[in-house]
Scaffold this active site. Structure first.
Site, PDB file in Angstrom:
ATOM      1  N   TRP B 103      43.420  43.970  40.654  1.00 65.33           N
ATOM      2  CA  TRP B 103      42.682  45.170  40.805  1.00 65.33           C
ATOM      3  C   TRP B 103      43.022  45.780  42.123  1.00 65.33           C
ATOM      4  O   TRP B 103      43.053  47.099  42.193  1.00 65.33           O
ATOM      5  CB  TRP B 103      41.200  44.986  40.655  1.00 65.33           C
ATOM      6  CG  TRP B 103      41.058  44.589  39.159  1.00 65.33           C
ATOM      7  CD1 TRP B 103      40.655  43.297  38.699  1.00 65.33           C
ATOM      8  CD2 TRP B 103      41.151  45.286  38.051  1.00 65.33           C
ATOM      9  NE1 TRP B 103      40.767  43.208  37.404  1.00 65.33           N
ATOM     10  CE2 TRP B 103      40.664  44.324  36.748  1.00 65.33           C
ATOM     11  CE3 TRP B 103      41.432  46.583  37.519  1.00 65.33           C
ATOM     12  CZ2 TRP B 103      41.050  44.534  35.576  1.00 65.33           C
ATOM     13  CZ3 TRP B 103      41.447  46.927  36.366  1.00 65.33           C
ATOM     14  CH2 TRP B 103      41.227  46.085  35.100  1.00 65.33           C
ATOM     15  N   ASP B 170      35.768  48.052  46.551  1.00 65.37           N
ATOM     16  CA  ASP B 170      35.464  47.716  45.276  1.00 65.37           C
ATOM     17  C   ASP B 170      34.424  46.232  45.255  1.00 65.37           C
ATOM     18  O   ASP B 170      35.159  45.270  45.487  1.00 65.37           O
ATOM     19  CB  ASP B 170      36.464  47.575  44.703  1.00 65.37           C
ATOM     20  CG  ASP B 170      36.352  47.259  43.138  1.00 65.37           C
ATOM     21  OD1 ASP B 170      35.456  46.881  42.642  1.00 65.37           O
ATOM     22  OD2 ASP B 170      37.670  47.157  42.448  1.00 65.37           O
ATOM     23  N   LYS B 194      29.352  42.811  35.347  1.00 63.01           N
ATOM     24  CA  LYS B 194      29.300  41.666  35.780  1.00 63.01           C
ATOM     25  C   LYS B 194      27.903  41.200  36.259  1.00 63.01           C
ATOM     26  O   LYS B 194      27.215  40.926  34.944  1.00 63.01           O
ATOM     27  CB  LYS B 194      30.230  41.424  36.861  1.00 63.01           C
ATOM     28  CG  LYS B 194      31.737  42.038  36.907  1.00 63.01           C
ATOM     29  CD  LYS B 194      32.721  41.310  36.117  1.00 63.01           C
ATOM     30  CE  LYS B 194      34.122  42.010  36.373  1.00 63.01           C
ATOM     31  NZ  LYS B 194      34.984  41.343  35.408  1.00 63.01           N
TER      32      LYS B 194
END
Lengths: 353, 353
Positions: B103, B170, B194
């Site tokens: 990511w 992030d 999440k």
């Protein structure tokens, strides 16, 4: 809970009761797997078929062949205002837009950042109360963009122009409400939160062969071709919104598809417009020939009756009837899932005023 | 439903059972108003307080003052990869990125379209099995970007560098899992799916005074300042995802906030890592000092035992344990809502192999 509610909200809006029931169950236990729809991987064997079928059913309902692809993205129509020019301004960098209301004009504003945008027709001069018809679009434009229905002003395009370039349409507020030859369009997009599901996803239907023709460097999330390659799962999709949209479309398919929905919608609209035209207490906002079957904008001829009328419809269990702040008056949204009985309740209240 | 499920999914993932219950009820009847959460206007008196509280609770949990604003947007972290450089590349057009996994490296790829991006540290050389620590970031950069936790590889930043510029992080896969001084960050973003809710929304926490410093023409949906001005309702927000996120955060707040969650998470991680280190059948993937408390990546030392082990954990009701295709092996995600009892079940299976 009191009186049964009659929900005329402009969107998010009423969906079939069966959709609420099934969506609610899926949150506790999805398909009997002992897990919530919200806690499973989007790449699991339980969710992948949901996305596949949600994409396939759109092509069936719209009678489109495999030259089209269907995507469920995020960011609403507002992000499509950016993605359309980013992907489709190719040869000349010029596009033609029809300005028929607030959302059409927002689309124009965004497109102007990326290309030379000509507004080929606009009804801004008369508060967007009609649909401009006297224009043509030649092949010097990379594409033509229009908005099929205007939620705020209550106008609707009854036909679409023949143009000498790609045809792009924002159908957010009337998709799946009437039969059209969808194969005449190259790209259709629609925020789900009217006829096709809850807020949280935007449908994109795109003819594959129009993509890949720009030299522009397209950021990943804004790239239709990438989303297609990843089968609408480039990143985590809005799982719940896609599932509830699928339920809504399955309900539509089971109940006669778009043809039957159109018939029901026409009957509802006729019932309400007839009352508006007959009852001296009310007048419509939009020009008659351009009246929307989805969103009926009207007002009192005598504003002093406002307090009384407002109390009456509220007492009847009616919800979401206030007009948009930019138009005032009233707006009755008659989306697919609204039963004609609710329209009858409103008409009865109007008669009793 | 059979055996009780132990859900180790990497995301979307387990949420508190109470969240599923309340979300399920809201879809049938929201707050007793006789309408579904899915069919009310996002601007109604019933939904506006949801958005307001969903924004406020984040600041309370993170102990942030009013110099920060909270947004719930769409498009996931992937759209943030575009929005961050678009809004924050200002003076020099240079940004420093830390490359700690898939990511992080996607974020770098997107940022490179808009500015001069320096990768100040990378663990790509060792399959992202550790967190690079030997780098500095001077004031010639408009901002520094890092990824706090790596779901795929199971590494986590235990501390964050002092940098001479804006700090952007992030936190998609470990937000609300541990106490941090969040006021040391200028912009934090996190896909909800999440620790904080279902798929369909991305949280953005941004220090207001860092915005408005670019001359770049920012498209509406990509503009943080515009979303702030519109109180996170520039366009129709993902109503359901925001509501379910609020429920999740309310559950967290009621159960001791981040401090208590951190304690529970550390206990779960210790239980599993201890077994990995003790049991000769298993080995961890990440370097010990950089092991993630959220995502535990491990593998069998003897691959011939795979079939047996897979059958054993499936029989025990364990779900979502397969490693990401790029790493292989196993990955146990121990997000906030996973009870330690589920970890014990996994450890018992590992012991029994």
């Amino acid at each position: 809970m009191g009186t049964k509610k009659h929900n005329f909200s402009a969107g998010p809006c009423i969906l079939p009761q069966e959709v609420f029931q099934k969506a609610s169950e899926a949150i506790l236990d999805f398909n009997g797997i002992g897990l919530s729809l919200l806690e499973i991987s989007h790449r699991s064997k339980d969710f992948v078929p949901v996305m596949d079928e949600a994409r396939a059913i759109v092509k069936r309902l719209m009678n489109l062949d495999d030259s089209y692809e269907v995507l469920y993205l995020q960011g609403g129509a507002s992000l499509q205002f950016i993605m359309v020019p980013f992907n489709l301004l190719t040869k000349t960098g010029k596009a033609a837009y029809l300005d028929t209301g607030t959302w059409a004009s927002n689309a124009i504003k965004e497109a102007k950042r990326w290309g030379n945008i000509d507004v080929v027709g606009s009804s801004a001069d008369e508060k967007y109360s009609y649909i401009p018809k006297d224009y043509s679009v030649d092949s010097s434009y990379d594409y033509f963009h229009c908005t099929s229905n205007n939620t705020i002003y209550g106008t609707q395009m009854k036909s679409f122009p023949e143009v000498d370039t790609l045809k792009v349409c924002d159908m957010s507020s009337d998709i799946f409400s009437r039969q059209l030859d969808f194969s005449k369009f190259d790209l259709i997009y629609a925020g789900a939160q009217k006829n096709m599901g809850p807020a949280g996803t935007v449908l994109v239907v795109v003819k594959k062969d129009i993509l890949g023709k720009t030299n522009r460097d397209i950021p990943a999330y804004l790239d239709y071709a990438l989303h297609i390659k990843k089968e609408s799962m480039f990143n985590t999709p809005p799982v719940f919104a896609v599932y509830a949209s699928l339920l809504t479309l399955q309900h539509l398919e089971k109940n006669g598809g778009i043809a039957a929905a159109e018939e029901r919608n026409n009957a509802k609209a006729k019932l309400l417009y007839d009352e508006i035209d007959y009852n001296p207490n009310f007048e419509g906002f939009a020009k008659k020939e351009d009246r929307s079957v989805m969103n009926v904008s009207f007002r009192l001829t005598d504003k002093s009756k406002k307090e009384k009328f407002d109390q009456m419809w509220k007492d009847a269990g009616i919800n979401g009837l206030n007009g948009h702040r930019s138009v005032g008056g009233y707006r009755a949204s008659l989306y697919n899932a609204l039963p004609i009985e609710s329209v009858q309740v409103l008409v009865d209240v109007m008669k009793a005023l």
